[in-house]
Design a protein around this motif. Sequence first.
Motif, short mmCIF file in Angstrom:
data_model
loop_
_atom_site.label_atom_id
_atom_site.label_comp_id
_atom_site.label_asym_id
_atom_site.label_seq_id
_atom_site.Cartn_x
_atom_site.Cartn_y
_atom_site.Cartn_z
N GLU A 178 16.88 29.65 13.26
CA GLU A 178 17.06 31.16 15.18
C GLU A 178 17.95 31.97 14.31
O GLU A 178 17.90 32.73 14.15
CB GLU A 178 17.93 29.83 15.54
CG GLU A 178 17.95 31.39 16.66
CD GLU A 178 18.39 30.93 18.01
OE1 GLU A 178 18.03 31.50 19.44
OE2 GLU A 178 18.30 29.60 18.42
N ALA A 179 19.37 31.58 13.21
CA ALA A 179 19.86 32.16 12.82
C ALA A 179 19.66 33.32 11.30
O ALA A 179 19.96 34.59 11.89
CB ALA A 179 21.52 31.65 11.95
N ILE A 180 18.53 32.33 10.52
CA ILE A 180 18.20 33.05 9.63
C ILE A 180 17.03 34.06 10.45
O ILE A 180 17.11 35.35 9.71
CB ILE A 180 17.11 32.41 8.28
CG1 ILE A 180 18.55 31.60 7.65
CG2 ILE A 180 16.30 32.86 7.90
CD1 ILE A 180 17.72 29.97 6.91
N GLY A 181 16.50 33.87 10.77
CA GLY A 181 15.47 34.19 11.89
C GLY A 181 15.97 36.03 12.60
O GLY A 181 15.42 36.49 12.48
N LYS A 182 16.82 35.86 13.41
CA LYS A 182 17.81 36.75 13.99
C LYS A 182 18.35 38.09 12.21
O LYS A 182 18.25 38.58 12.89
CB LYS A 182 18.98 36.04 14.85
CG LYS A 182 18.62 36.11 16.18
CD LYS A 182 19.76 34.87 16.95
CE LYS A 182 18.94 34.70 18.19
NZ LYS A 182 20.78 34.39 18.81
N ALA A 183 18.44 37.44 11.37
CA ALA A 183 19.23 38.31 10.82
C ALA A 183 17.69 38.48 10.02
O ALA A 183 18.27 40.06 8.98
CB ALA A 183 19.97 37.34 9.11
N LYS A 184 17.08 38.52 9.66
CA LYS A 184 15.60 39.54 9.17
C LYS A 184 15.47 40.24 9.83
O LYS A 184 14.52 41.13 9.41
CB LYS A 184 14.44 38.41 9.08
CG LYS A 184 15.07 37.14 7.72
CD LYS A 184 13.57 36.02 7.26
CE LYS A 184 13.77 35.31 6.45
NZ LYS A 184 12.48 34.46 6.00
N GLN A 185 16.10 40.13 11.49
CA GLN A 185 14.86 40.66 12.46
C GLN A 185 15.79 42.21 12.27
O GLN A 185 15.01 43.59 12.35
CB GLN A 185 15.46 40.77 13.79
CG GLN A 185 14.39 39.35 13.99
CD GLN A 185 14.51 39.04 15.87
OE1 GLN A 185 15.18 38.47 16.03
NE2 GLN A 185 13.51 37.63 15.87
#
Length: 56
Positions: A14-21
């Motif tokens: 979830e943290a990596i996904g939010k950063a990629k967004q």
Amino acid sequence: MGEMIDKVKGNINEAIGKAKQHSDNPATRDEGAAQSLKGKGQQLAGKVKGTLGDDI
């Protein structure tokens, strides 16, 4: 034990996904949204395992 592993993996995804967004690349933003959703699913799986036990 499995519940904790799923929860940790979910938090990381979830943290990596939010950063990629926050990327300028639309493809990366879409990938980040999918990864964030995957993380939420892993967290839910961890909660279910915690409730029902690791036998599932």
